[in-house]
Design an enzyme around this catalytic site. Structure first.
Site, short mmCIF file in Angstrom:
data_model
loop_
_atom_site.label_atom_id
_atom_site.label_comp_id
_atom_site.label_asym_id
_atom_site.label_seq_id
_atom_site.Cartn_x
_atom_site.Cartn_y
_atom_site.Cartn_z
N ASN A 92 62.31 91.02 -48.70
CA ASN A 92 60.98 91.47 -49.12
C ASN A 92 61.01 92.22 -50.45
O ASN A 92 59.97 92.63 -50.95
CB ASN A 92 60.35 92.37 -48.04
CG ASN A 92 60.86 93.80 -48.10
OD1 ASN A 92 62.06 94.03 -48.27
ND2 ASN A 92 59.97 94.75 -47.95
N SER A 133 45.66 93.48 -49.28
CA SER A 133 46.91 94.23 -49.42
C SER A 133 46.66 95.65 -49.92
O SER A 133 45.83 95.87 -50.82
CB SER A 133 47.84 93.50 -50.40
OG SER A 133 48.99 94.28 -50.65
N ASP A 156 61.95 96.37 -45.19
CA ASP A 156 61.16 96.42 -43.95
C ASP A 156 61.96 97.06 -42.83
O ASP A 156 61.41 97.74 -41.96
CB ASP A 156 60.74 95.01 -43.53
CG ASP A 156 59.62 94.45 -44.39
OD1 ASP A 156 58.85 95.25 -44.95
OD2 ASP A 156 59.52 93.21 -44.50
N LYS A 158 59.07 85.32 -47.39
CA LYS A 158 60.26 86.16 -47.28
C LYS A 158 61.53 85.36 -47.06
O LYS A 158 62.64 85.85 -47.32
CB LYS A 158 60.07 87.18 -46.14
CG LYS A 158 58.99 88.21 -46.42
CD LYS A 158 58.88 89.23 -45.30
CE LYS A 158 57.78 90.23 -45.56
NZ LYS A 158 57.68 91.27 -44.51
N GLY A 174 51.04 99.63 -38.13
CA GLY A 174 52.09 99.40 -39.11
C GLY A 174 51.87 100.03 -40.47
O GLY A 174 52.63 99.77 -41.40
#
Length: 416
Positions: free
Chosen positions: A77, A13, A92, A56, A216
């Protein structure tokens, strides 16, 4: 803990780096199994958190309030603890809209195909609907509720925009690809939410076909900015998205130097690594270490074809890593697969030195043992170096100036 991220696996992450770059708070990564999610939320021992795969949807029953946009998407999220009440949001959505706007990808009136049926698919679908997509198809390995199979998806020749929301192509599975883009002659844009590697096999195919595409990473930065605004209850300038995104691109992307033997790759790479505080990898040294013998010995005992396979194996072992200064051998461009491997995470720089300044002959190098061999090699490889490099740097002058120009160019072209 005040702020952080919960998810199943968070080893790769970038959220901590992004949040702490955007704001001054400490941001913790908290991997946890599914059975720990409920007790963690019920404890309410946090000010605000983000939620990632695969929780989520899991968190929703524990929330006192859900923002209508998150409710419509069916995924949360971002959770903010307000006086003991948990409020759920979905940033998001705004992150993906920002990504599309930044890359000038239009969905209005377009036929959209979304690959995958998880939480990110729901966001992509909501965004596509909000931006006026004409038709939205969802492809799944196990289709249900109006979804289609991948076989059916391949028959949709008029698809104009494709979103990949699956993990296919994510490091370390660099050879995986969700779908073959050549099946879609009307394709206008491709969005792959994966950002490790920076360019998946899917995005590399899109680039080779001349189709606008993006990963992304900018969406990740944008959604973090919108989440941080909810955390702190204050606005953060939109310009911060671009700043942090560019900084991450520079930090994450490898710099691979290609060029003739004796063009100065090794010296330049070591100086560049020292200047930028990066790890330096010499591919020939790695090959020799893996083989347990020198490069000349490999050529003598096993031949060039064997060496080239060792070269590709060594390249594959490092190309999925990020932030390296990579110095491959001069012949790396002889195999187009090597270029694709490097392109996953590397900006490729051709270090150009005039033929009359190259070593005339080097008996220790199997392919440049004579002046004639060097000239022949130069004539064969020069078009390949120019074809496969992202930019060229002249290295006929002062080495320190060469290093400065490379770094300057990397910053100038970040995220392109």
């Amino acid at each position: 803990m005040r702020y952080g991220l919960i998810g199943e696996k968070l080893g790769h992450s970038f959220s901590k780096v992004i949040h702490e770059e955007l704001c001054s708070y400490t941001y913790d990564l908290i991997p946890m199994p599914k059975e720990a999610v409920g007790p963690f939320l019920e404890s309410k021992e946090f000010a605000a958190i983000n939620v990632t795969i695969p929780y989520k949807e899991t968190v929703i029953p524990y929330l006192a309030h859900i923002d209508p946009a998150a409710q419509a998407i069916g995924a949360v999220n971002t959770i903010v603890n307000r006086g003991g009440e948990l409020w759920g949001y979905n940033t998001d959505f705004a992150g993906m809209e920002t990504l599309l706007r930044s890359n000038r990808i239009a969905l209005s009136g377009r036929k959209v195909l979304i690959l995958g049926s998880g939480g990110t698919c729901k966001t992509a679908r909501a965004v596509a609907k909000d931006l006026g997509a004409k038709e939205i198809l969802i492809a799944s390995r196990h289709p249900s509720d109006g979804q289609i199979s991948y076989e059916q998806a391949l028959k949709q020749k008029d698809v104009q925009v494709i979103f990949n929301t699956t993990p296919l192509g994510m490091y370390p599975n660099l050879d995986a690809q969700a779908i073959d883009l050549s099946a879609f002659p009307a394709l206008e844009a491709v969005v792959d939410v994966i950002y490790n590697p920076l360019r998946t096999k899917l995005l590399l195919q899109a680039q080779e076909m001349g189709i606008p595409c993006c990963n992304g990473l900018e969406m990740l930065v944008a959604q973090a900015k919108y989440a941080a605004e909810l955390f702190l209850d204050r606005e953060i300038p939109d310009s911060e998205i671009s700043r942090v995104h560019r900084k991450l691109c520079v930090q994450m992307e490898n710099i691979a130097l290609i060029g003739m033997p004796s063009c100065g790759k090794t010296t330049t790479a070591k100086m560049l690594a020292a200047r930028m505080g990066r790890e330096y990898v010499d591919l020939d040294e790695l090959i020799a270490k893996n083989a347990g013998m020198s490069i000349p010995m490999i050529f003598q005992l096993k031949g060039e074809a064997y060496f080239r396979q060792l070269e590709k194996d060594a390249l594959r072992s490092v190309c999925g890593r990020q932030g390296l200064i990579l110095s491959p051998g001069g012949g790396i461009v002889k195999d187009e697969d090597n270029i694709r491997l490097m392109r996953h995470n590397s900006r490729i720089v051709f270090l150009d030195r005039d033929l009359d300044r190259l070593a005339k002959a080097d008996p220790s190098r199997p392919l440049s043992a004579s002046a004639q061999a060097v000239q022949k090699m130069y004539e064969e490889r020069l078009p390949l170096y120019r074809k496969y490099s992202d930019f060229t740097i002249d290295n006929n002058g002062v080495q320190k100036e060469t290093v400065r120009r490379i770094e300057e160019k990397i910053h100038e072209t970040a995220c392109h």
